[in-house]
Design a protein around this motif. Sequence first.
Motif, PDB file in Angstrom:
ATOM      1  N   HIS A 149      -9.332  -5.531  -6.396  1.00  0.00           N
ATOM      2  CA  HIS A 149     -10.520  -6.334  -6.868  1.00  0.00           C
ATOM      3  C   HIS A 149     -11.544  -6.215  -6.018  1.00  0.00           C
ATOM      4  O   HIS A 149     -12.788  -6.098  -6.388  1.00  0.00           O
ATOM      5  CB  HIS A 149      -9.879  -7.795  -6.912  1.00  0.00           C
TER       6      HIS A 149
ATOM      7  N   ARG B   2     -18.546  -1.064 -14.564  1.00  0.00           N
ATOM      8  CA  ARG B   2     -17.256  -1.901 -15.086  1.00  0.00           C
ATOM      9  C   ARG B   2     -16.909  -1.546 -16.455  1.00  0.00           C
ATOM     10  O   ARG B   2     -15.859  -1.547 -16.583  1.00  0.00           O
ATOM     11  CB  ARG B   2     -17.592  -3.405 -14.921  1.00  0.00           C
ATOM     12  N   GLN B   3     -17.919  -1.603 -17.243  1.00  0.00           N
ATOM     13  CA  GLN B   3     -17.562  -0.840 -18.663  1.00  0.00           C
ATOM     14  C   GLN B   3     -16.926   0.207 -18.732  1.00  0.00           C
ATOM     15  O   GLN B   3     -15.886   0.619 -19.423  1.00  0.00           O
ATOM     16  CB  GLN B   3     -18.794  -1.169 -19.768  1.00  0.00           C
TER      17      GLN B   3
ATOM     18  N   ALA C  82     -13.591   0.330 -17.344  1.00  0.00           N
ATOM     19  CA  ALA C  82     -12.472  -0.186 -18.502  1.00  0.00           C
ATOM     20  C   ALA C  82     -12.053   0.929 -19.515  1.00  0.00           C
ATOM     21  O   ALA C  82     -10.976   0.834 -19.962  1.00  0.00           O
ATOM     22  CB  ALA C  82     -13.096  -1.404 -19.169  1.00  0.00           C
TER      23      ALA C  82
ATOM     24  N   ALA D 249      -8.153   0.127 -12.936  1.00  0.00           N
ATOM     25  CA  ALA D 249      -8.789  -0.650 -13.993  1.00  0.00           C
ATOM     26  C   ALA D 249      -7.625  -1.508 -14.460  1.00  0.00           C
ATOM     27  O   ALA D 249      -7.879  -2.718 -14.713  1.00  0.00           O
ATOM     28  CB  ALA D 249      -9.190   0.242 -15.045  1.00  0.00           C
TER      29      ALA D 249
ATOM     30  N   THR E 284      -6.561  -4.244 -12.184  1.00  0.00           N
ATOM     31  CA  THR E 284      -7.810  -5.405 -11.887  1.00  0.00           C
ATOM     32  C   THR E 284      -7.976  -6.282 -13.176  1.00  0.00           C
ATOM     33  O   THR E 284      -8.635  -7.161 -13.288  1.00  0.00           O
ATOM     34  CB  THR E 284      -9.211  -4.961 -11.491  1.00  0.00           C
TER      35      THR E 284
ATOM     36  N   LEU F 297      -9.175  -5.309 -15.822  1.00  0.00           N
ATOM     37  CA  LEU F 297     -10.460  -4.941 -16.687  1.00  0.00           C
ATOM     38  C   LEU F 297     -10.032  -4.462 -18.178  1.00  0.00           C
ATOM     39  O   LEU F 297      -9.250  -3.688 -18.183  1.00  0.00           O
ATOM     40  CB  LEU F 297     -11.333  -3.689 -15.972  1.00  0.00           C
TER      41      LEU F 297
END
Length: 218
Positions: A149, A160-161, A164, A209, A212, A214
């Motif tokens: 994290h 972040r997108q 993911a 990913a 965390t 995501l």
Amino acid sequence: MIRVLLADDEPLMRVGIRTILSSDPGITVVAEASDGREAAELAGRHRPDVALLDIQMPGTDGFTAITLIRRASPATTVAMLTTFSRDEYVSRALDDGASGFLLKAAAPRELITGVRAVAEGGAFLSPKVTRRVITGFRNRRENRAHPAHERISALSPRERQVLALLGAGLSNAEIARELHLVEDTVKTHVSAVYARIGVKNRVQAAIIAHDTGLSADR
């Protein structure tokens, strides 16, 4: 057309692999090498999409060749092709920046699928080693100072997108379509994500990913 550099010290093995890859009309072997240093020189000359490397070669081995090829031709993606599936081999190859790990005993279709996957900006691990790799990276990461994290805290919303979607297994082209971006922009984001979270390939990024939580809201 996917352009492949093949490195293996056994001539008969090179013939067999070239024959398999050439059965796919979208793949061509542009150069062959018998050791890692020669492979790096040929990569700098031919700029292949994928370098398919044996691990155990006399002189300069496949592990050393990963670094040399990344310097000589940064756009070339590296996949390892070996008889062995030892955990330390797989972990070291991925740590050094390889995007694929294939076994020579795999079916021809698996070899072609793996080359296509890494050429398209994805990652590919032989199914026989996938679970061991993921478990190994998770165990090692639990002993590191910075939790997953914390490692993603510096990412922008767009990064972040992208992370993911990497975790969902999408290639660069698929991420571009998903986010309505051009593929070169996605490549830039992927490189930035790698640098910010301290990973070298899609496998490591995907594990972070997942750890965390995501999620690719698709």
